[in-house]
Design an enzyme around this catalytic site. Sequence first.
Site, mmCIF file in Angstrom:
data_model
loop_
_atom_site.group_PDB
_atom_site.id
_atom_site.type_symbol
_atom_site.label_atom_id
_atom_site.label_comp_id
_atom_site.label_asym_id
_atom_site.label_seq_id
_atom_site.Cartn_x
_atom_site.Cartn_y
_atom_site.Cartn_z
ATOM 1 N N THR A 18 -15.002 -20.959 -22.310
ATOM 2 C CA THR A 18 -15.772 -19.885 -21.676
ATOM 3 C C THR A 18 -17.027 -20.432 -21.017
ATOM 4 O O THR A 18 -17.505 -19.896 -20.019
ATOM 5 C CB THR A 18 -16.127 -18.828 -22.748
ATOM 6 O OG1 THR A 18 -14.918 -18.202 -23.153
ATOM 7 C CG2 THR A 18 -17.081 -17.774 -22.232
ATOM 8 N N SER A 63 -9.430 -23.028 -24.630
ATOM 9 C CA SER A 63 -9.173 -23.849 -25.830
ATOM 10 C C SER A 63 -8.119 -23.264 -26.750
ATOM 11 O O SER A 63 -7.652 -23.947 -27.662
ATOM 12 C CB SER A 63 -10.467 -24.132 -26.588
ATOM 13 O OG SER A 63 -10.833 -23.065 -27.422
ATOM 14 N N THR A 96 -14.758 -21.857 -27.559
ATOM 15 C CA THR A 96 -15.118 -21.576 -28.958
ATOM 16 C C THR A 96 -13.886 -21.401 -29.850
ATOM 17 O O THR A 96 -13.972 -21.567 -31.062
ATOM 18 C CB THR A 96 -15.963 -20.286 -29.068
ATOM 19 O OG1 THR A 96 -15.184 -19.182 -28.589
ATOM 20 C CG2 THR A 96 -17.262 -20.394 -28.298
ATOM 21 N N ASP A 97 -12.734 -21.040 -29.233
ATOM 22 C CA ASP A 97 -11.613 -20.583 -30.068
ATOM 23 C C ASP A 97 -11.026 -21.663 -30.966
ATOM 24 O O ASP A 97 -10.605 -21.363 -32.088
ATOM 25 C CB ASP A 97 -10.521 -19.958 -29.180
ATOM 26 C CG ASP A 97 -10.928 -18.557 -28.716
ATOM 27 O OD1 ASP A 97 -11.881 -17.997 -29.300
ATOM 28 O OD2 ASP A 97 -10.304 -18.038 -27.779
HETATM 29 C C1 SIN Z 1 -11.850 -20.728 -25.172
HETATM 30 O O1 SIN Z 1 -11.869 -20.953 -26.377
HETATM 31 O O2 SIN Z 1 -11.592 -21.597 -24.330
HETATM 32 C C2 SIN Z 1 -12.099 -19.340 -24.679
HETATM 33 C C3 SIN Z 1 -13.014 -18.575 -25.544
HETATM 34 C C4 SIN Z 1 -14.386 -19.142 -25.638
HETATM 35 O O3 SIN Z 1 -14.714 -20.238 -25.213
HETATM 36 O O4 SIN Z 1 -15.239 -18.399 -26.207
#
Ligand code: SIN
Length: 327
Positions: A18, A63, A96-97
Amino acid sequence: MAQAPGPRRVRVLGTGGTIAGAAAEAGDVLGYTAGQIGVQQLLGGIAVPGVALQAEQVANIDSKDMDWAVWQALAGRCAHWLAQDAVDGLVITHGTDTLEETAFFLHHVLDARKPVVLTCAMRPATAPAPDGPQNLRDAIAVAATPQARGVLAVCAARVHVGAELRKSHTYRLDAFSAGDHGLFGDMEEGRLRRLREWPRSAASARRLQAVLAAPQPPRVEIIGSHAGASGRLVDLLLRERQAQAPDAVQGLVLAGTGNGTLHHALEAAALRAQAAGVTVWRSTRCAAGRVLPHAGDRLPGAGDWTPVQARVALQLALLEGRRDAAL
Ligand code: SIN
């Protein structure tokens, strides 16, 4: 006269997420696509006094789609840059995922005598008030800290040990916790306030070589225990093994209830799997705490690793020809 020290030299490796996400409408912080903007562009306008930055794009993905090939590429590039005298620290931009899985993987694969700092964002780069730029500045400041070492993660001004953190909230900017371990540090006025010793990695050059050489990791699946659980998924996986499928399961992590306890039907199937040569570890679906060992345990517990961390640990153990839950 003594010469003034030169700038700290930090490499920023982009993998997507993100933090590199873009939405068609600037105000849309949900309907965006992760992994759209290059890391060089993310660094535009980011200046940290006393730090010289260089960027490299390793991947640009959401991710949730993280895979072995990207982990291999990332571990290879990190190992390369960590070995250069002209590099003082690394920053990795990441979604974050699955950040907790990548951080855990890198902690156990890299001999990180210099800092490797992952960072992320909960709002896309096109949001009216994105959180990514500040997280990136903070991560760069941590990576540039003299004597820093180990794999760390920075999000919303909180700093975690990479092997300990887990995503604990679906949308808050401060989306991570470290369970019972607690914080590694805080960012205060752009500087790290360290609360604990720098993390030490138990990784070896041999493990890194094993990771880089493996075209695929050993297949390890996660299966949860819950009300009404059965052993049918385990038995399906066993059937693939009996049919000698090339990527048949080699390891199972069971996300147990409480102290890693299992529904009796799932436990019976897990013992069948173990007898058939599958390595089975018990983890817990609880958000904090660990699986305490008990005399007579037939399926080893995975300590305080979350199910996804235990899965990575089991893949690494199997790659090294081990079955014990210790890295
Ligand atoms: C991801 O994990 O690539 C999408 C979600 C995020 O980064 O919060």
